[in-house]
Enzyme design. Structure first.
Site, PDB file in Angstrom:
ATOM      1  N   SER A   1      19.620 -20.655  12.295  1.00 28.66           N
ATOM      2  CA  SER A   1      21.311 -20.502  12.463  1.00 28.66           C
ATOM      3  C   SER A   1      21.750 -21.190  13.746  1.00 28.66           C
ATOM      4  CB  SER A   1      21.924 -19.394  12.058  1.00 28.66           C
ATOM      5  OG  SER A   1      21.398 -18.147  13.226  1.00 28.66           O
ATOM      6  N   ASN A   2      20.914 -20.961  14.938  1.00 29.29           N
ATOM      7  CA  ASN A   2      21.308 -21.323  16.098  1.00 29.29           C
ATOM      8  C   ASN A   2      21.202 -22.705  16.127  1.00 29.29           C
ATOM      9  OD1 ASN A   2      21.791 -19.000  18.316  1.00 29.29           O
ATOM     10  ND2 ASN A   2      20.251 -18.192  17.061  1.00 29.29           N
TER      11      ASN A   2
ATOM     12  N   LYS B   1      -3.668 -24.439  22.618  1.00 28.34           N
ATOM     13  CA  LYS B   1      -2.134 -24.726  22.713  1.00 28.34           C
ATOM     14  C   LYS B   1      -1.996 -25.730  23.808  1.00 28.34           C
ATOM     15  CE  LYS B   1       0.388 -20.814  23.942  1.00 28.34           C
ATOM     16  NZ  LYS B   1       1.671 -20.574  23.391  1.00 28.34           N
TER      17      LYS B   1
ATOM     18  N   MET C   1       9.189 -18.527  18.023  1.00 26.17           N
ATOM     19  CA  MET C   1       8.648 -17.544  18.293  1.00 26.17           C
ATOM     20  C   MET C   1       6.912 -17.613  18.789  1.00 26.17           C
ATOM     21  SD  MET C   1      10.725 -15.668  17.444  1.00 26.17           S
ATOM     22  CE  MET C   1      10.724 -13.979  16.991  1.00 26.17           C
ATOM     23  N   ARG C   2       6.831 -18.446  19.632  1.00 23.17           N
ATOM     24  CA  ARG C   2       5.518 -18.774  20.466  1.00 23.17           C
ATOM     25  C   ARG C   2       5.873 -18.956  21.854  1.00 23.17           C
ATOM     26  NH1 ARG C   2       1.252 -20.230  17.588  1.00 23.17           N
ATOM     27  NH2 ARG C   2       2.102 -19.998  15.476  1.00 23.17           N
ATOM     28  N   LEU C   3       4.984 -18.386  22.805  1.00 19.09           N
ATOM     29  CA  LEU C   3       4.970 -18.722  24.117  1.00 19.09           C
ATOM     30  C   LEU C   3       4.899 -19.995  24.443  1.00 19.09           C
ATOM     31  CD1 LEU C   3       3.102 -15.865  26.018  1.00 19.09           C
ATOM     32  CD2 LEU C   3       5.716 -16.235  26.210  1.00 19.09           C
TER      33      LEU C   3
ATOM     34  N   HIS D   1      17.746 -14.886  23.436  1.00 21.70           N
ATOM     35  CA  HIS D   1      17.054 -13.842  23.175  1.00 21.70           C
ATOM     36  C   HIS D   1      17.890 -12.757  22.770  1.00 21.70           C
ATOM     37  CE1 HIS D   1      13.538 -10.933  23.036  1.00 21.70           C
ATOM     38  NE2 HIS D   1      14.342 -10.060  23.642  1.00 21.70           N
TER      39      HIS D   1
HETATM   40  C1  GAR Z   1      17.819 -15.287  17.135  1.00 21.65           C
HETATM   41  O1  GAR Z   1      18.599 -14.051  17.013  1.00 21.65           O
HETATM   42  C2  GAR Z   1      17.056 -15.422  18.611  1.00 21.65           C
HETATM   43  O2  GAR Z   1      17.969 -14.917  19.379  1.00 21.65           O
HETATM   44  C3  GAR Z   1      15.765 -14.733  17.978  1.00 21.65           C
HETATM   45  O3  GAR Z   1      15.461 -15.148  17.065  1.00 21.65           O
HETATM   46  C4  GAR Z   1      16.673 -15.176  16.149  1.00 21.65           C
HETATM   47  C5  GAR Z   1      16.502 -16.681  15.512  1.00 21.65           C
HETATM   48  O4  GAR Z   1      17.570 -17.001  14.385  1.00 21.65           O
HETATM   49  N1  GAR Z   1      14.754 -15.075  19.108  1.00 21.65           N
HETATM   50  C6  GAR Z   1      13.782 -14.472  19.544  1.00 21.65           C
HETATM   51  O5  GAR Z   1      13.607 -12.948  19.153  1.00 21.65           O
HETATM   52  C7  GAR Z   1      12.876 -14.908  20.679  1.00 21.65           C
HETATM   53  N2  GAR Z   1      12.250 -14.145  21.155  1.00 21.65           N
HETATM   54  P1  GAR Z   1      18.006 -18.262  13.788  1.00 21.65           P
HETATM   55  O6  GAR Z   1      16.493 -18.973  13.508  1.00 21.65           O
HETATM   56  O7  GAR Z   1      19.071 -18.014  12.934  1.00 21.65           O
HETATM   57  O8  GAR Z   1      18.633 -19.027  14.948  1.00 21.65           O
END
Ligand code: GAR
Length: 191
Positions: free
Chosen positions: A13-14, A65, A90-92, A109
């Site tokens: 969504s972002n 990595k 979701m990965r460093l 975040h």
């Molecule tokens: C978002 O809320 C973002 O802030 C979070 O994952 C979601 C992704 O949503 N990120 C983290 O937690 C990073 N540590 P999306 O796939 O709908 O954009």
């Protein structure tokens, strides 16, 4: 226009909010590539709809990595990518990408950092009974959600349930991310 790659692992969504902002002029940038570490992520569907090139890879297919990040650097440079925008990735990020894109990697975040870094920040916020929930946009360094803060927005939790808090966080993210990137890029161009 600044050329971006968006990194995402899930819904995207972002990515959608950033893409929409590039289309209606709020964000003077072009998303040239979507990268995902989850070949089933919905973000790929969104990229396809938007006609943005996407590349998905499975980290398990690589020895390390370092190996998959070197492969990514090649793809990114080939596409002329200037900035990496992490949106639910979701990965460093490791040393190979950090060196190739020094000071040009940003993340969003769902907490008011430095509180609640890492996974399920919204769950952590609620479980801790925190007074405020919110969102942080920050530069990425080698730590877990530790880089310099670019923008932050928060609101009182006030006993609201998870669904409501989550919805507010996403609404904030979808505005704050394009807005703060626009500011960041226009500052860069004027120096
Ligand atoms: C978002 O809320 C973002 O802030 C979070 O994952 C979601 C992704 O949503 N990120 C983290 O937690 C990073 N540590 P999306 O796939 O709908 O954009």
């Amino acid at each position: 226009r600044t050329k971006l790659a968006v990194f995402a692992s899930g819904n995207g969504s972002n990515f959608q909010a950033l893409y929409d902002a590039t289309q209606d002029g709020r964000l003077d940038a072009e998303i040239v590539l979507v990268i995902t570490d989850k070949p089933s992520a919905f973000v790929l569907e969104r990229a396809k709809q938007a006609e943005v090139s996407a590349f998905s890879f499975n980290p398990r297919d690589y020895e390390s990595k370092q190996a998959y990040e070197s492969m990514l650097v090649e793809k990114l440079e080939e596409a002329g990518v200037e900035w990496l925008v992490l949106a639910g990735f979701m990965r460093l990020i490791g040393p190979v990408l950090l060196t190739a894109y020094e000071n040009r990697i940003v993340n969003i975040h769902p907490s008011v950092l430095p509180a609640f870094p890492g996974k399920d920040a919204i769950g952590q916020t609620l479980a801790a009974g925190a007074e405020m929930a919110g969102v942080t946009v920050h530069f990425v360094d080698e730590g877990m959600d530790t880089g310099m803060i670019i923008a932050q927005r928060s609101f009182p939790v006030n006993g609201q349930n998870r669904e409501t808090v989550e919805r507010k966080i996403h609404d904030i993210e979808h505005q704050l991310y394009p807005e703060s990137l626009q500011q960041l890029f226009s500052r860069q161009q004027s120096v």
